[in-house]
Motif scaffolding. Structure first.
Motif, PDB file in Angstrom:
ATOM      1  N   MET A 114       0.856  -1.094   0.032  1.00  0.00           N
ATOM      2  CA  MET A 114      -0.150  -0.005  -0.086  1.00  0.00           C
ATOM      3  C   MET A 114       0.872   1.220   0.105  1.00  0.00           C
ATOM      4  O   MET A 114       0.614   2.317  -0.763  1.00  0.00           O
ATOM      5  N   ALA A 115       1.913   1.268   0.819  1.00  0.00           N
ATOM      6  CA  ALA A 115       2.819   2.454   0.874  1.00  0.00           C
ATOM      7  C   ALA A 115       3.422   2.816  -0.575  1.00  0.00           C
ATOM      8  O   ALA A 115       3.800   3.771  -1.053  1.00  0.00           O
ATOM      9  N   ILE A 116       3.861   1.389  -1.168  1.00  0.00           N
ATOM     10  CA  ILE A 116       4.587   1.622  -2.647  1.00  0.00           C
ATOM     11  C   ILE A 116       3.521   2.190  -3.568  1.00  0.00           C
ATOM     12  O   ILE A 116       3.978   2.996  -4.239  1.00  0.00           O
ATOM     13  N   VAL A 117       2.492   1.551  -3.444  1.00  0.00           N
ATOM     14  CA  VAL A 117       1.529   1.992  -4.472  1.00  0.00           C
ATOM     15  C   VAL A 117       1.078   3.233  -4.349  1.00  0.00           C
ATOM     16  O   VAL A 117       1.017   4.184  -5.286  1.00  0.00           O
ATOM     17  N   LEU A 118       0.597   3.859  -3.080  1.00  0.00           N
ATOM     18  CA  LEU A 118       0.257   5.197  -2.834  1.00  0.00           C
ATOM     19  C   LEU A 118       1.255   6.066  -2.947  1.00  0.00           C
ATOM     20  O   LEU A 118       1.102   7.287  -3.799  1.00  0.00           O
ATOM     21  N   GLY A 119       2.355   5.631  -2.576  1.00  0.00           N
ATOM     22  CA  GLY A 119       3.656   6.656  -2.709  1.00  0.00           C
ATOM     23  C   GLY A 119       4.002   6.694  -4.252  1.00  0.00           C
ATOM     24  O   GLY A 119       4.400   8.134  -4.618  1.00  0.00           O
ATOM     25  N   GLY A 120       4.179   5.648  -5.002  1.00  0.00           N
ATOM     26  CA  GLY A 120       4.335   6.003  -6.135  1.00  0.00           C
ATOM     27  C   GLY A 120       3.463   6.861  -7.241  1.00  0.00           C
ATOM     28  O   GLY A 120       3.692   7.704  -7.890  1.00  0.00           O
ATOM     29  N   ALA A 121       1.938   6.654  -6.763  1.00  0.00           N
ATOM     30  CA  ALA A 121       0.918   7.495  -7.437  1.00  0.00           C
ATOM     31  C   ALA A 121       1.120   8.944  -7.057  1.00  0.00           C
ATOM     32  O   ALA A 121       1.057   9.650  -7.831  1.00  0.00           O
ATOM     33  N   ILE A 122       1.445   8.949  -5.563  1.00  0.00           N
ATOM     34  CA  ILE A 122       1.435  10.505  -5.532  1.00  0.00           C
ATOM     35  C   ILE A 122       2.691  11.067  -6.215  1.00  0.00           C
ATOM     36  O   ILE A 122       2.545  12.443  -6.502  1.00  0.00           O
ATOM     37  N   LEU A 123       3.768  10.485  -6.055  1.00  0.00           N
ATOM     38  CA  LEU A 123       4.878  11.185  -6.573  1.00  0.00           C
ATOM     39  C   LEU A 123       4.719  11.109  -8.113  1.00  0.00           C
ATOM     40  O   LEU A 123       5.190  12.169  -8.791  1.00  0.00           O
ATOM     41  N   MET A 124       4.119  10.363  -8.809  1.00  0.00           N
ATOM     42  CA  MET A 124       3.916  10.651 -10.488  1.00  0.00           C
ATOM     43  C   MET A 124       3.039  11.553 -10.712  1.00  0.00           C
ATOM     44  O   MET A 124       3.128  12.067 -11.870  1.00  0.00           O
ATOM     45  N   VAL A 125       2.008  11.810  -9.980  1.00  0.00           N
ATOM     46  CA  VAL A 125       0.878  12.637 -10.245  1.00  0.00           C
ATOM     47  C   VAL A 125       1.171  14.216  -9.530  1.00  0.00           C
ATOM     48  O   VAL A 125       0.522  15.051  -9.895  1.00  0.00           O
TER      49      VAL A 125
END
Length: 350
Positions: free
Chosen positions: A115-126
């Motif tokens: 969850m941390a990887i998915v949420l963190g990656g999505a936040i950083l990418m957008v």
């Protein structure tokens, strides 16, 4: 192109002969694929050396006979390992069975990491989204648009408000499945693929179960939603129509409780079986054959994530649809068939 080649082509065209086709170069394997295969082999070898095998439950450094001990270590029981035990004085829980033991298991810990990887990656990418998207933002938008078009194409326009639920479920389950293919997940007690634990899959299925029933009540109202399973209004069309409609509604009610079971067990069975097969093959071959098996597992894990999320979306759409008129027509047609009439109440032609 040189002047001599141009002249040759002109002469060949004038004489009616087509120029000889240039020989095609043979297909070459992309260097990226070669690098990826070598990386998988290297990671397996490093994990094999960095995490030496010891007999399950034995002392550290004790000899582990090959291959029986290695295969046994790769076979994880359905019960997850407790990372943090909130009741250490209690008796050890059974490996198989239903029980309650307050603890944080390795599958829950791994799911938090995902969850941390998915949420963190999505936040950083957008982060800092622009009208002209960059490469990272373009990836996120492309993935979401693909899932949106796919979901609407499968479940219809009514599914559009629930595409965020569908996309979030797919991405979470996808990475929950894929993380089990990355060492040291599954090789140490602290980390294990969340989808290989039946407790996690049942939890996700119950969340989906709650969502589509809540949406059905919110869309149709409590009375309208219960009317799908207890169509008492059909008794106004006759005793036979009412009994048949009530029988169909009770069957649909029983099927509602089967949905979370099928959702959870399908996901758990496929992922757990894949983990066992991959662990055994990796144990016996160390690195070479698992490269092919990992590519197969990547595809199968993605399919399982898609099945779970698509079924959740379809169940939501079915829950918000009213079957008042449809159930009435079904009951009327059944009565007509019993009485020997054509559908619609017409007498059969002689």
């Amino acid at each position: 192109m040189s002047s001599e080649q141009v002249a040759t082509d002109v002469v060949a065209g004038a004489s009616g002969d087509a120029p000889a086709p240039e020989p095609k170069a043979g297909r070459r394997v992309s260097p990226r694929w070669i690098s990826l295969i070598l990386a998988v082999i290297l990671i397996d070898i490093v994990a094999f050396i960095a995490f030496p095998q010891t007999p399950r439950g034995g002392a550290t450094g004790e000899a582990c006979p090959f291959p029986a001990c290695f295969i046994q270590n790769s076979l994880e029981f359905p019960a997850p390992h407790s990372v943090i035990d909130f009741d250490p004085s209690a008796a050890a829980p059974p490996q198989v069975g239903v029980y309650f033991h307050p603890s944080i298991s390795n599958t829950i810990l791994t799911m938090w990491v995902v969850m941390a990887i998915v949420l963190g990656g999505a936040i950083l990418m957008v982060r800092g989204a622009k009208a002209i998207p960059g490469r990272a933002q373009n990836v996120i938008e492309t993935v979401y648009e693909f899932l949106s078009d796919f979901g609407v194409g499968i479940a219809g326009p009514e599914a559009r408000p629930y595409i965020p639920i569908f996309a979030a479920a797919f991405l979470l389950i996808l990475f929950d499945n894929w993380i089990g293919l990355v060492p040291p997940v599954g090789k140490i007690d602290l980390l294990r693929a969340p989808s290989s634990d039946v407790n996690i899959t049942i939890g996700m299925a119950l969340v989906s179960f709650s969502i589509f029933h809540i949406e059905g009540i919110r869309k149709l109202g409590l009375g309208g939603y219960l009317g799908k399973f207890f169509p008492l209004y059909e008794f106004r069309k006759g005793i036979g129509a009412g009994i048949l409609a009530l029988f169909v509604g009770l069957i649909e009610l029983m099927l509602e409780f089967v949905k979370p079971v099928t959702l959870s067990m399908r996901l758990f069975g496929n992922i757990y079986g894949g983990e066992v097969a991959l662990g055994v093959i990796t144990t016996l071959t160390v690195s070479l054959i698992p490269v092919l098996l990992i590519s197969l597992e990547l595809m199968l894990n993605a399919i399982q994530a898609l099945i779970f999320s698509v079924l959740t979306l379809i169940f939501i759409v079915l829950a918000i649809e009213s079957h008042h008129e449809e159930e009435g027509h079904v009951a009327e047609e059944a009565i007509d068939l019993i009485e020997g009439k054509e559908p619609g109440g017409l007498q059969p032609a002689h």
